[in-house]
Design an enzyme around this catalytic site. Structure first.
Site, PDB file in Angstrom:
ATOM      1  N   CYS A 132      12.318  27.453 -22.071  1.00 37.03           N
ATOM      2  CA  CYS A 132      13.022  27.840 -23.407  1.00 37.03           C
ATOM      3  C   CYS A 132      14.517  27.137 -23.145  1.00 37.03           C
ATOM      4  CB  CYS A 132      12.559  29.194 -23.869  1.00 37.03           C
ATOM      5  SG  CYS A 132      13.290  29.416 -25.471  1.00 37.03           S
ATOM      6  N   HIS A 185       7.232  30.329 -23.311  1.00 38.11           N
ATOM      7  CA  HIS A 185       7.268  31.125 -22.194  1.00 38.11           C
ATOM      8  C   HIS A 185       5.937  31.596 -21.592  1.00 38.11           C
ATOM      9  CE1 HIS A 185      11.557  32.023 -23.491  1.00 38.11           C
ATOM     10  NE2 HIS A 185      10.997  31.771 -25.035  1.00 38.11           N
ATOM     11  N   GLU A 225       6.002  33.009 -18.932  1.00 39.24           N
ATOM     12  CA  GLU A 225       6.356  34.368 -18.230  1.00 39.24           C
ATOM     13  C   GLU A 225       6.127  35.280 -19.045  1.00 39.24           C
ATOM     14  OE1 GLU A 225       8.448  32.374 -19.548  1.00 39.24           O
ATOM     15  OE2 GLU A 225      10.346  33.385 -20.198  1.00 39.24           O
TER      16      GLU A 225
END
Lengths: 255, 315
Positions: A79, A203, A205
């Site tokens: 991002c 993302h 994560e």
């Protein structure tokens, strides 16, 4: 044993640290230029790219980061990190913001619009599945996400996604003249790799799918075949446990 | 037999409500929490003009809260405090590229709908504004825009999360420049979570009842060892040291309201607080950024019983 740095100025660095812990790898938070020394690879997390650029400037991190990328060490931007790594970014705040560069592509900073237009979707990622196994798709969470408008010839496209119908039209007013650019294609690039640079507009994560993190570590392995024969799991899982003792598990992952 | 699905009691995990939309989900809870996660380690500043918003962005704020009056002025002027002029919020939105938040009165779902319509990135259902409903908060599941809500303790936090809040902040005591209440609230939440973590699972049922919070969220909090959404500090933060204190106490980030633009040198103080939040564990950097900031906001002594407590306005 590989040491993965996570740029911890602002944003989702805790999530990346937690994701690394889940696969038994030690992550190190990086806030100052000298902390980059001795790292094998670096993750630049999501967050507010403007804020992260400001903070990097305050502590004169840009030269060190450019050197790190220039040295060919593996770097992954998610991002905001993708914006940092791009050679060219459009749709920035007035006055622009400093970039690290290195990735030969043009990024639109807020391609998918504001928070209300944020979304999640299943991305088709045959490349990732081939290398790391698992299904042919991965869960992509796009938060006020950027997108890659075009890439240079030596950049490998790992994933793209359809342009949502409700996305606001792009009118780029960068710097002086009004640079009108209408994005007319119906798909847009969201994940690329160029040598040792990996970049994703979404993302990983924020999901429980750790394949992107493993993919990134394998890039690291490819470049450091020496002295990196095995991730000694015994010691690294001990690290992970130590970490969880004084630091509780991070935020949950909402499915 | 109901072949069209009527009469089916519950369908879990089926999103097959269209040909294409099944793959593309917006405004899921994970996406709402996601933006808050992107704000972690950052500072969110109250601004009342587009110029102030630019100052905040330049200083490194990760978001701004667009307001007509900062809490200190709301306190001083009294009267009913309402949602800001949507035109002003739009102007502020145009001035910056970072996310823009705006406040709606507690329970005033129409104000929230208006804020959603003009495209704010986050709605703060805030006790700093006058209450519109003293019994009910907004049902935040009905909105695509994510919400942040205040809390004083774990029960209040989990009730807000069950109502759909994707981010929690301490209530503190806004507009006072006095950090004591924010410290009390974050200590309360963190202390209760620590106690909860050591609790026997059999005791959690009655604990959930006692704090009037949903059992499943209490259990999730126990398992995680933290609130299941991002938790910021707010209310009374005025100096870099205050901000770092809130971070060391376990917050994910900091709201600064009146503290910046009611001080002598707003741009410098804003920048110092941003750096303090990033380097909250490094006293050397904290000392450096705290130097020469000019006058801090005057502040209000909260041992004076005549000072109105915004935090006590809602449960």
């Amino acid at each position: 044993m590989a040491v993965v740095g996570v740029l911890a100025l602002q944003g989702s660095y805790n999530e990346h640290m937690a994701a690394l812990r889940r696969i038994g790898v030690r992550g190190v938070e990086v806030r100052k230029p000298e902390q980059l020394q001795g790292l094998d690879s670096l993750i630049i997390p999501g967050g507010e790219s403007t804020t992260m650029a400001k903070l990097a400037n305050y502590h004169n991190l840009f030269p060190a980061l450019r050197e790190f990328v220039g040295a060919g060490k593996p770097v992954w931007g998610t991002c905001a990190g993708l914006i940092f790594l791009a050679n060219k970014a459009v749709g920035q705040k007035s006055g622009g913001q400093e970039l690290i560069g290195g990735l030969d592509c043009t990024v639109h900073r807020n391609f998918f619009g504001s928070q209300i237009q944020s979304f999640e979707t299943e991305l088709s990622v045959p490349m990732l599945a081939e290398k790391e196994g698992g299904s042919n798709t991965c869960r992509g969470v796009f938060i006020r996400a950027p997108a890659i408008l075009d890439v240079g010839s030596d950049v490998e496209v790992l994933a793209d996604c359809p342009v949502p119908a409700d996305r606001p039209s792009i009118t780029i007013t960068s710097g002086e003249g009004v640079e009108e650019e209408v994005y007319s294609k119906d798909r847009v690039i969201v994940a690329v790799r160029q040598g040792n640079i990996l970049a994703t507009a979404f993302h990983p994560e924020l999901t429980s799918d750790s394949r992107w993190h493993r993919f990134f570590l394998d890039m690291d392995k490819e470049s450091h075949t020496k002295a990196f024969s095995a991730l000694s799991l015994s010691s690294s899982s001990r690290d992970a446990q130590d970490g969880s003792k004084n630091k509780p598990i991070d935020l949950p992952i909402f499915e | 037999m109901a072949s069209d699905g009527t009469g089916v009691v519950a369908l879990y995990g089926s999103t097959n409500n269209g040909l294409e939309s099944s793959n593309h989900k917006s405004a899921t809870f994970s996406v709402k929490v996601g933006l808050a996660q992107m704000l972690r380690g950052g500072v969110i500043m109250d601004v009342v003009t587009p110029e102030q918003a630019r100052v905040a962005e330049e200083a490194g704020a990760c978001a701004v809260m667009a307001l007509e009056r900062v809490p200190a002025d709301i306190r001083a002027q009294g009267g009913v405090a309402r949602m800001s002029d949507p035109g002003l919020i739009r102007d502020i939105k145009r001035a910056v590229t970072i996310p823009v938040m705006a406040k709606a009165r507690i329970g005033h779902f129409i104000e929230a709908q208006i804020l959603e319509a003009i495209g704010v990135d986050y709605v703060d259902e805030s006790e700093v504004l006058t209450l519109a409903d003293d019994a009910h908060h907004i049902n935040k599941h009905n909105f695509r825009v994510p919400f942040v809500c205040g809390c004083r303790n774990i029960g209040e936090a989990l009730r807000r999360i069950r109502e759909g809040a994707a981010m929690i902040r301490t209530k503190g005591e806004a507009g006072t420049g006095n950090v004591i209440e924010a410290v009390r609230h974050v200590r309360s939440v963190m202390g209760e979570i620590r106690a909860l973590c050591n609790m026997d699972e059999d005791e959690v049922f009655s604990y959930a009842k006692r704090i009037a919070a949903p059992y499943d969220l209490v259990m999730q909090t126990k398992q995680l060892g933290r609130l299941p959404v991002v938790q910021f500090a707010a209310g009374g933060v005025a100096t870099p040291a205050d901000a770092a204190l809130m971070m060391q106490l376990g917050c994910d980030g900091v709201f600064v309201g009146s503290g910046i633009f009611k001080s002598g040198d707003p741009a410098r103080r804003a920048r110092a607080i941003v750096q303090a939040v990033t380097h909250y564990r490094d006293p050397n950097i904290l000392a450096e950024v705290s130097s020469g900031l000019g006058e801090a906001m005057v502040g209000i002594n909260l041992s004076d019983p005549k000072v109105e407590r915004f935090a006590a306005r809602s449960e």
